[in-house]
Design a protein around this motif. Structure first.
Motif, mmCIF file in Angstrom:
data_model
loop_
_atom_site.group_PDB
_atom_site.id
_atom_site.type_symbol
_atom_site.label_atom_id
_atom_site.label_comp_id
_atom_site.label_asym_id
_atom_site.label_seq_id
_atom_site.Cartn_x
_atom_site.Cartn_y
_atom_site.Cartn_z
ATOM 1 N N MET A 123 -2.616 5.724 -2.611
ATOM 2 C CA MET A 123 -2.026 6.199 -3.858
ATOM 3 C C MET A 123 -1.818 5.047 -4.835
ATOM 4 S SD MET A 123 0.777 8.787 -2.197
ATOM 5 C CE MET A 123 1.442 9.408 -3.735
ATOM 6 N N GLN A 124 -1.356 3.907 -4.337
ATOM 7 C CA GLN A 124 -1.183 2.708 -5.152
ATOM 8 C C GLN A 124 -1.421 1.487 -4.268
ATOM 9 O OE1 GLN A 124 2.401 2.312 -7.535
ATOM 10 N NE2 GLN A 124 2.559 4.532 -7.732
ATOM 11 N N PHE A 125 -1.911 0.429 -4.916
ATOM 12 C CA PHE A 125 -2.150 -0.827 -4.212
ATOM 13 C C PHE A 125 -1.844 -1.965 -5.172
ATOM 14 C CE2 PHE A 125 -5.164 -4.386 -3.545
ATOM 15 C CZ PHE A 125 -4.747 -4.794 -2.294
ATOM 16 N N PHE A 172 5.617 9.946 0.227
ATOM 17 C CA PHE A 172 4.820 8.737 0.441
ATOM 18 C C PHE A 172 5.537 7.774 1.376
ATOM 19 C CE2 PHE A 172 7.628 7.796 -3.096
ATOM 20 C CZ PHE A 172 8.086 6.520 -2.781
ATOM 21 N N PHE A 173 4.784 6.803 1.864
ATOM 22 C CA PHE A 173 5.370 5.666 2.566
ATOM 23 C C PHE A 173 4.666 4.417 2.059
ATOM 24 C CE2 PHE A 173 1.806 6.822 5.176
ATOM 25 C CZ PHE A 173 1.339 5.661 5.770
ATOM 26 N N VAL A 174 5.321 3.270 2.213
ATOM 27 C CA VAL A 174 4.787 2.010 1.696
ATOM 28 C C VAL A 174 4.646 1.027 2.854
ATOM 29 C CG1 VAL A 174 5.165 0.061 0.130
ATOM 30 C CG2 VAL A 174 5.790 2.381 -0.587
ATOM 31 N N ILE A 175 3.470 0.422 2.926
ATOM 32 C CA ILE A 175 3.163 -0.578 3.939
ATOM 33 C C ILE A 175 3.104 -1.938 3.252
ATOM 34 C CG2 ILE A 175 1.491 -1.361 5.662
ATOM 35 C CD1 ILE A 175 0.350 1.528 5.598
ATOM 36 N N SER A 176 3.689 -2.947 3.883
ATOM 37 C CA SER A 176 3.635 -4.318 3.390
ATOM 38 C C SER A 176 2.764 -5.143 4.334
ATOM 39 C CB SER A 176 5.050 -4.906 3.354
ATOM 40 O OG SER A 176 5.010 -6.280 3.066
ATOM 41 N N LYS A 177 1.872 -5.925 3.750
ATOM 42 C CA LYS A 177 0.991 -6.792 4.535
ATOM 43 C C LYS A 177 0.996 -8.181 3.917
ATOM 44 C CE LYS A 177 -2.403 -8.312 7.134
ATOM 45 N NZ LYS A 177 -1.976 -8.984 8.336
ATOM 46 N N THR A 178 1.249 -9.190 4.732
ATOM 47 C CA THR A 178 1.173 -10.581 4.306
ATOM 48 C C THR A 178 0.080 -11.248 5.119
ATOM 49 O OG1 THR A 178 3.525 -10.628 3.789
ATOM 50 C CG2 THR A 178 2.451 -12.746 4.107
ATOM 51 N N PHE A 191 0.858 -1.180 0.000
ATOM 52 C CA PHE A 191 0.000 0.000 0.000
ATOM 53 C C PHE A 191 0.895 1.231 0.000
ATOM 54 C CE2 PHE A 191 -2.206 -3.344 2.240
ATOM 55 C CZ PHE A 191 -3.527 -3.242 1.853
ATOM 56 N N LYS A 192 0.696 2.125 -0.960
ATOM 57 C CA LYS A 192 1.444 3.383 -1.007
ATOM 58 C C LYS A 192 0.502 4.489 -0.538
ATOM 59 C CE LYS A 192 3.920 6.352 -4.277
ATOM 60 N NZ LYS A 192 4.285 6.493 -5.707
ATOM 61 N N ILE A 212 6.055 -1.096 7.758
ATOM 62 C CA ILE A 212 6.403 0.019 6.877
ATOM 63 C C ILE A 212 7.696 -0.385 6.172
ATOM 64 C CG2 ILE A 212 7.101 2.430 6.743
ATOM 65 C CD1 ILE A 212 5.343 2.928 9.226
ATOM 66 N N VAL A 213 7.638 -0.436 4.841
ATOM 67 C CA VAL A 213 8.777 -0.883 4.044
ATOM 68 C C VAL A 213 9.727 0.270 3.761
ATOM 69 C CG1 VAL A 213 9.458 -1.926 1.843
ATOM 70 C CG2 VAL A 213 7.377 -2.661 2.972
#
Length: 175
Positions: A148-150, A123-129, A92-93, A116-117
């Motif tokens: 912003m992006q997914f 922006f910041f990017v979140i990683s989810k597994t 997720f951005k 948080i990657v």
């Protein structure tokens, strides 16, 4: 018959054009591929396709039969969700200012066991597994703040039961 989620595992030689032919099998039957991942397998020189569909067992059985008719395909299996261990990943951005201005964003990250990657100025990017529904829940929670992006990966899965593919390949090699 009732529709449900099926994970189809296809073991094959790594040949150009096979993915196109496999997807054509689904196209002819008007069955949507909900998730797709291709990677090397536990067997050297053999690729594994992991395909996720939402359909009936009858259609899944027919599809697996058609896939196995492809020359490069060694063996195909299908499993319901209870018979597999599986995960998906998502990125997720989000706008950077929200990380500091919206306390709820930090709560969402913490409660969802995501990471948080990277953090940049804009922006910041979140990683989810996790499972599909966990990623969907996180998406729904973040959506009001603006994503912003997914992007989501295809399912990766292993069966709970032993897969006889290794023994099968050894038999072919010994002949």
């Amino acid at each position: 018959m009732e529709k449900q989620w099926y994970t189809i595992s296809v073991y094959s030689e790594n040949n150009v054009g096979l993915l196109n032919r496999i997807s054509g099998i689904f196209l002819k039957r008007h069955i949507n591929i909900e998730g797709l991942n291709v990677s090397k397998s536990e067997i050297e020189g053999v690729s594994k396709f992991t395909i996720v569909v939402f359909t009936t067992e009858e259609w899944t059985r027919k599809i697996v039969g058609q896939i196995e008719k492809q020359v490069e395909v060694i063996k195909a299996y299908y499993h319901i969700d209870d018979e597999t261990i599986y995960q998906e990943s998502a990125l997720f951005k989000i706008k950077s200012d929200l990380l500091f201005d919206e306390r709820q964003i930090q709560n969402i990250i913490k409660e969802s066991n995501s990471q948080i990657v990277t953090v940049a100025r804009d922006f910041f990017v979140i990683s989810k597994t996790g499972r599909r529904n966990e990623i969907d829940e996180m998406h729904d929670a973040l959506e009001p703040y603006g994503i912003m992006q997914f992007v989501r990966s295809g399912r990766i899965a292993v069966s709970k039961a032993e897969m006889p593919i290794t023994n099968l390949l050894q038999e072919f090699q010994n002949q």
